[in-house]
Design an enzyme around this catalytic site. Structure first.
Site, PDB file in Angstrom:
ATOM      1  N   TYR A   1      -0.785  17.537 -19.290  1.00 38.03           N
ATOM      2  CA  TYR A   1      -0.717  17.529 -17.615  1.00 38.03           C
ATOM      3  C   TYR A   1       0.854  16.456 -17.419  1.00 38.03           C
ATOM      4  CZ  TYR A   1      -3.428  15.932 -13.928  1.00 38.03           C
ATOM      5  OH  TYR A   1      -4.157  16.866 -12.149  1.00 38.03           O
ATOM      6  N   TYR A  42       0.028  23.678 -10.116  1.00 37.85           N
ATOM      7  CA  TYR A  42      -0.268  22.161  -9.969  1.00 37.85           C
ATOM      8  C   TYR A  42      -1.810  23.183  -9.501  1.00 37.85           C
ATOM      9  CZ  TYR A  42      -1.336  17.571  -8.982  1.00 37.85           C
ATOM     10  OH  TYR A  42      -1.684  16.447  -8.954  1.00 37.85           O
TER      11      TYR A  42
END
Ligand code: ZN
Lengths: 135, 389
Positions: free
Chosen positions: B286, B336
């Site tokens: 992430y 994203y």
């Protein structure tokens, strides 16, 4: 978007009321003496027996940033401006604008809290540098 | 005993332009994932939903069941663990199918922050109704994830003496992977000079240290391995999974923003999977901010603390390197979609669908999610084989 103002809630009301008269108040645990800010239970012993007590209003720069991007028109004239996370001598950390220049601002600087009126009756902590880094 | 596989993947409408609503994007992604798996939509009996922190139940929530006309579900919930929500949902799905609570669970994330007339920065500046001490952040002008993450980034630099080039190497390397991914948002090459010359958002964070908002949705379908054997695509097995939530306080002695739950989650997941670091062929982390790639490499033990910048500058995580990382371009250059971005890329790699960005070794991949200010970590160890070799 207008100037974002600090807003008291139940957990923080004494903190903001103290700022209005230029002082800093924190929570102290009546059971173990630990300091904190804006919590229901003592962080250390989990007691609910907490009292608001005066803070020395001093601390050191734990982290800081220079905000260059303008996310809110209210800050357009100010950018770039510095925001610091200050660790008060009692332990709690607090976010606020810091009066500093790029050449001197660094981690560990000693600061004091100054209450600044951001809008009618709405005070926020702003940090003033009072001294050099200490070890 | 864990017995769970990812059998379907649906990617929907990933774009920097306004789109349909998050709920409609989510519905399309679930349908795409079911079609990918070769499963009729009617056989979905579990639905696990997560959304961006800025979105509401009205944007995307339990109503998705009715949007999709899914009847008599045996598992339905909206989960929230900030950026770790997507993997947390897949973990729940894995446990549910392992124990027979449901047989085919769709896990979906969707976001639609970009609307006509609203820029990415306006989308990220949106502040929740903050009161009390939380309101001090906005009163001080500390906006966006960039404002928040610039603080621990400064502390990382101070603690380890990290250079701008350490962070630049993350951005440049990740862009290199994105250039090989047709799905990536930003594919044109990025040089270190361009990185260093880019404007500051929240110094020390530059433009290329930060992910940009996109609209889109990703869904996966989770079933047991016996069910998977009859489906359209090769199953990707969930060998291990874990979480870590440090609970660091904003008080003296606290290390919020630099102490991740990754080490705790690693111990749980690697033990469950029966793997160690040397078994990991690639990582999908992430990486909403460059700092997160550095802290993940260090917390998992691929590098010593403070050494991840040098590791990345050596080319180890780039195409052709020994440990491919964020091979789709991650959040920074790919897209994203929070916790689902690394999951989607891992599935694509393990299936052998990654084309010219395929990792040379791709038997076992590590996938992570990071939420809040490193407050919530979740991971998956994924494999092409049922058990680690
Ligand atoms: Zn106490």
């Amino acid at each position: 978007m207008t100037q974002p103002l600090p807003i008291a809630d139940e957990l923080s009301r004494p903190f903001f009321e103290a700022l209005c008269v230029g002082t800093v108040q924190l929570q102290a645990c009546n059971t173990c003496g630990a300091w904190q800010l804006g919590r229901e239970l003592c962080w250390k012993c989990r007691s609910e027996d907490l009292a608001w007590r005066p803070s020395g209003g001093r601390g050191r720069v734990h982290a800081f940033t220079w905000m260059h991007a303008v996310f809110s028109p209210a800050f357009a004239a100010l950018a770039p401006y510095a925001v610091a996370q200050v660790e008060l001598d009692e332990g709690p950390r607090l976010l606020g604008l810091i009066n500093a220049d790029a050449a001197t601002l660094k981690l560990g600087l000693r600061v004091k809290v100054v209450a600044v009126e951001m809008g009618p009756g709405a005070f926020a902590p702003v940090f003033e540098i009072v001294g050099e880094t200490e070890q | 005993m864990l017995d769970a596989t990812i059998v379907g993947l649906g990617l929907e409408g990933i774009t920097r332009e306004p789109t349909a609503s998050a709920r409609v994007l989510a519905a399309r992604a679930v349908l795409a994932a079911a079609a990918d798996a070769g499963l009729p939509c009617e056989s979905i009996d579990g639905l696990l939903v997560c959304r961006s922190g800025g979105a509401t139940e009205a944007d995307l929530g339990l109503e998705l069941q009715r949007t999709l006309s899914l009847r008599d579900l045996r598992l339905l919930q909206v989960s929230y663990a900030e950026g770790a929500s997507a993997i947390a949902n897949i973990q729940l799905a894995a446990m549910a199918v392992s124990h027979g609570m449901a047989s085919a669970v769709a896990c979906v994330f969707a976001d639609a922050p970009l609307t006509p007339g609203r820029t990415g920065r306006q989308a990220f500046a949106q502040r929740k109704a903050a009161a009390g001490l939380d309101s001090l952040r906005y009163a001080a002008g500390l906006f966006g994830g960039a404002g928040l993450f610039s603080l621990p980034t400064r502390r990382y630099i101070d603690r380890y003496g990290a250079s701008p080039e350490d962070f630049g190497a993350v951005a440049v390397t990740t862009r290199g992977w994105a250039g090989l991914n047709p799905l990536a948002t930003f594919r044109q090459p990025l040089t270190m000079e361009q990185y260093l010359a880019s404007k500051f958002i929240a110094e020390p964070l530059r433009l290329y240290d930060c992910a940009a908002p996109v609209n889109g949705a990703v869904a996966v379908i989770v079933t047991r391995s016996d069910r998977a054997a009859h489906l359209a695509r090769p199953p990707i097995h969930i060998l291990g999974m874990g979480q870590g939530h440090p609970g660091e306080l904003d008080q003296a002695g606290g290390d919020r923003g630099l102490h991740s739950g990754a080490a705790a989650a690693r111990a749980t997941a690697f033990r469950m999977a029966g793997v160690d670091l040397s078994d990991i062929d690639f990582c999908q982390f992430y990486d909403a901010f460059t700092l997160l790639t550095l802290t993940a490499l260090e917390a998992y033990g691929f590098c010593d603390p403070g050494e991840a910048g040098a590791f990345i500058r050596s080319g180890a995580t780039a195409p052709g390197g020994a440990l491919p990382v964020n091979t789709g371009g991650g959040h920074l250059s790919g897209f994203y979609l929070q916790g689902m971005t690394p999951v989607a890329e891992a599935v694509i790699q393990l299936r052998g669908d990654a084309g010219e960005r395929s990792c040379p070794r791709r038997d076992i991949g590590l996938v992570t999610n990071e939420g809040g200010q490193l407050d919530h970590h979740a991971n998956l160890v994924l494999s092409r084989q049922r058990r680690a070799a």
